[in-house]
Design a protein around this motif. Structure first.
Motif: not given
Length: 104
Positions: A41-48, A50-61
């Protein structure tokens, strides 16, 4: 000789039969690869995301580096905070930085 491209699942069966009877070469249309989605139902492109995933990883590091360098932490031992940071991103690093970090 003309070539007809068709998708049989969209009513192309009759077109194929007609084209073959007329002596036209029939080639099935290639499917275009689609990216994986979270929900049909939610046809979201997962590349959109990517910036949030990078921010979450940077916060964890950042939280893990701060945890290793900290002389003392509050409420839990360091190993427990490290598990929380790794297993529950991005809420774990935020919880450590707001609750577990000792005041300086």
């Amino acid at each position: 000789m003309p070539i007809v491209r068709c998708m049989p699942e969209h009513g192309g069966g009759a077109i194929v039969e007609f084209a073959v009877a007329a002596g036209v070469s029939v080639v099935p249309r290639a499917r275009t690869p689609r990216l994986a989605t979270l929900d049909p139902i939610m046809d979201i492109d997962l590349r959109a995301l990517a910036p949030l995933l990078v921010l979450a990883a940077a916060l964890a590091v950042y939280a893990l580096v701060d945890l290793v360098r900290a002389p003392a932490v509050r409420y839990l031992p360091k190993w427990a905070w490290a598990l929380i940071c790794v297993l529950s991103m991005p809420l774990g690093p935020l919880a450590y930085l707001t609750l577990g970090r000792a005041p300086r």
